[in-house]
Design an enzyme around this catalytic site. Structure first.
Site, PDB file in Angstrom:
ATOM      1  N   ARG A 161       0.993  -1.131   0.057  1.00 13.79           N
ATOM      2  CA  ARG A 161       0.053   0.077  -0.229  1.00 13.79           C
ATOM      3  C   ARG A 161       0.942   1.281  -0.078  1.00 13.79           C
ATOM      4  NH1 ARG A 161      -2.808   2.986   4.280  1.00 13.79           N
ATOM      5  NH2 ARG A 161      -4.720   3.926   3.655  1.00 13.79           N
ATOM      6  N   ASN A 175      -7.016   7.960   2.569  1.00 13.34           N
ATOM      7  CA  ASN A 175      -6.568   7.547   3.929  1.00 13.34           C
ATOM      8  C   ASN A 175      -7.256   8.088   5.286  1.00 13.34           C
ATOM      9  OD1 ASN A 175      -4.501   6.006   5.679  1.00 13.34           O
ATOM     10  ND2 ASN A 175      -4.169   7.984   6.493  1.00 13.34           N
ATOM     11  N   GLU A 176      -7.721   7.506   5.736  1.00  9.78           N
ATOM     12  CA  GLU A 176      -8.617   7.654   7.166  1.00  9.78           C
ATOM     13  C   GLU A 176      -9.243   9.239   7.086  1.00  9.78           C
ATOM     14  OE1 GLU A 176      -5.239   7.811  10.200  1.00  9.78           O
ATOM     15  OE2 GLU A 176      -5.169   5.630   9.969  1.00  9.78           O
ATOM     16  N   HIS A 220      -8.748   0.245  10.028  1.00 10.43           N
ATOM     17  CA  HIS A 220      -6.966   0.422  10.337  1.00 10.43           C
ATOM     18  C   HIS A 220      -7.305  -0.142  12.075  1.00 10.43           C
ATOM     19  CE1 HIS A 220      -5.895   3.194   7.278  1.00 10.43           C
ATOM     20  NE2 HIS A 220      -6.355   2.261   6.643  1.00 10.43           N
ATOM     21  N   TYR A 245      -5.600  -0.318  15.536  1.00  4.08           N
ATOM     22  CA  TYR A 245      -4.638   0.248  16.584  1.00  4.08           C
ATOM     23  C   TYR A 245      -5.208  -0.107  17.828  1.00  4.08           C
ATOM     24  CZ  TYR A 245      -1.933   2.056  12.502  1.00  4.08           C
ATOM     25  OH  TYR A 245      -1.271   1.874  11.065  1.00  4.08           O
ATOM     26  N   GLU A 269      -4.179  -1.246   7.608  1.00  2.00           N
ATOM     27  CA  GLU A 269      -3.166  -0.805   8.490  1.00  2.00           C
ATOM     28  C   GLU A 269      -3.439  -1.535  10.034  1.00  2.00           C
ATOM     29  OE1 GLU A 269      -2.344   3.341   9.372  1.00  2.00           O
ATOM     30  OE2 GLU A 269      -2.539   3.963   7.163  1.00  2.00           O
ATOM     31  N   TRP A 273       1.497  -1.416   8.943  1.00  2.00           N
ATOM     32  CA  TRP A 273       2.234  -0.208   8.893  1.00  2.00           C
ATOM     33  C   TRP A 273       3.519  -0.269   9.841  1.00  2.00           C
ATOM     34  CZ3 TRP A 273       0.715   4.180   6.357  1.00  2.00           C
ATOM     35  CH2 TRP A 273       1.467   5.484   6.664  1.00  2.00           C
TER      36      TRP A 273
END
Length: 452
Positions: A80, A157-158, A224, A226, A253, A282
């Site tokens: 990516r 992105n985001e 994503h 996290y 990610e 990531w």
């Protein structure tokens, strides 16, 4: 993930996940490259494709494009690539994007291209809109046309922070509509709001209607993971809802640590592997602002894997063990048409006391093809290598293989262990996998195993 900064201002995730709206799967329509079929992503040859790869911060490290060869050498099948529309960082023009795509193709990687300038819109004053990201894609369409077999378009992105996330729904639908109206036939990937983590479940609860907006029914959702995803229950629930609904999702990610919480990378990777869901770690190198620990290698040096890099590439359910190359590259793992010289069957008299067994299983089927796995188990003594053989009963043929060296001669199949999975302790086991074509009848072959 933002360059040199943390994921900011995430609200606390509720202890119990709120009930989401029922997601409704839609059928995929024909396209020039990647398509989706239910929750599966298919490459241009119609073969199932599961992303296993990393993110690379190209727009900030344009001189490090050679990293793609290193990423491939470590087993990845996807990268990516961070690009800029010019709204926040230096614009990556059509010539540069053409070079990126060519380098991805030269290294037999699928290229997911994303505009990073949208990161945290509504909360980060420097972020731009999804509409501006679409303007960028239309502006460099010349670099993308004809690359549908190799490129997936990740719009932005985001694209929302934690402010007014409801606006993400209309903006995402408008972006998809504009891209299709402009003639883009690529698979489109959309990132979640809440800095990509969707703790508000905005993407989860609106995924079906967003998917239906795409006239090609060729949209992939990206979460994503996290600190919001720090328990197994949160991870399996979120991914499971998309899987149950027959909607395609990837973990675009994720990391093994973060200041906003400690993500459960073991569950992320194990669940992704069990459910056939792609993941992209990531990131390769170049992180700053306190998240340097998310570098997979130190100073872009592939010989200096960090602990996160070791985990992602070489750990359980990691890239090395689970990645397979997209069949559009007619990969090097495809069996040669002529077997190499030497015996094509196992020795008739293997060393005394050493033995193995092999169990053949079909793990997925679709029209004209299927995916399988073979589990090899050592007998009562340790072994240093194994050879599995069979004869296809119905004319099946491999389209791809991984974790074994496979040769064929007509219907005869010989699969030998690799350097890293031949040595097994007494009772120990390993697996190798494949995809294959079939013509309707798909009887499992009788499988033999010999050990040395």
């Amino acid at each position: 993930m933002r360059k040199r900064s943390l994921l900011g201002g995430l609200a606390a995730l509720a202890t119990a996940l709120v009930a989401g709206a029922t997601l409704t799967a839609q059928p995929a329509q024909a396209a020039a490259g990647f398509t989706v079929s239910g929750s599966r992503i298919l490459d241009a040859n119609g073969n199932a494709f599961v992303m296993r790869g990393v993110n690379h911060a190209h727009t900030w490290y344009a001189d490090k494009l050679g990293a793609l060869a290193d990423i491939k050498a470590l087993g990845a099948n996807t990268v990516r690539v961070v690009l800029s529309s010019g709204d926040r960082w230096t614009r990556n023009d059509a010539a540069d994007v053409t070079n990126v795509i060519n380098q991805c193709k030269a290294n037999r990687l699928i290229c997911v291209l994303e505009v990073h300038d949208t990161t945290g819109y509504g909360e980060d004053a420097a972020a731009t809109t999804l509409a501006r990201a679409v303007d960028y894609w239309i502006g460099i369409k010349s670099a993308l046309a004809g690359q549908e077999r190799y490129v997936i378009l990740n719009i932005g992105n985001e694209p929302y922070g934690n402010t007014n996330t409801a606006g993400w729904v209309a903006d995402t639908k408008n972006a998809i509509t504009r891209l299709r109206a402009a003639g883009f036939e690529h698979s489109i990937m959309v990132d979640a709001p809440n800095w990509g983590q969707d703790w508000s479940f905005t993407m989860r609860d609106n995924a079906a209607s967003i998917f239906a907006t795409d006239p090609q029914r060729n949209t992939i959702f990206s979460i994503h993971m996290y600190g919001v995803f720090d328990t197994a229950a949160e991870i399996t629930d979120y991914l499971g809802r998309f899987k149950s609904a027959g909607l395609p999702i990837v973990v675009g990610e994720f990391g093994f640590n973060h200041s906003d919480g400690n993500p459960d990378e073991d569950t992320i990777m194990a669940t992704a592997q069990a459910e056939g869901i792609g993941y992209l770690g990531w990131s390769w190198s170049g992180n700053g602002g306190g998240v340097e620990y998310l570098d997979l290698v130190t100073n872009f040096d592939a010989t200096q894997l960090t602990s996160w890099g070791q985990r992602l590439f070489n750990g359980a359910n990691g890239i090395k063990a689970t990645s397979r190359e997209a069949s559009v590259y007619a990969g090097s793992s495809t069996p040669p048409s002529t077997p190499p010289s030497g015996p094509s069957t196992p020795p008739s008299n293997p060393p005394a006391g050493k033995s193995c067994s092999a169990a053949y299983a079909i793990t997925g089927q679709w029209g004209g093809g299927f995916q399988g796995a073979v589990t090899v188990k050592a007998g009562s003594a340790a072994i240093s290598s194994w050879t599995v053989t069979w004869t296809w009963p119905n004319g099946q043929r491999f389209t791809n293989t991984w974790n074994a060296t496979v040769t064929t001669s007509g219907d005869a199949v010989t699969a030998r262990s690799m350097s890293y999975n031949g040595s097994l302790p007494a009772g120990g086991s390993t697996s190798w996998g494949f995809t294959a074509s079939s013509t309707g009848t798909n009887t499992a072959p009788a499988v033999s195993c010999a050990a040395a």
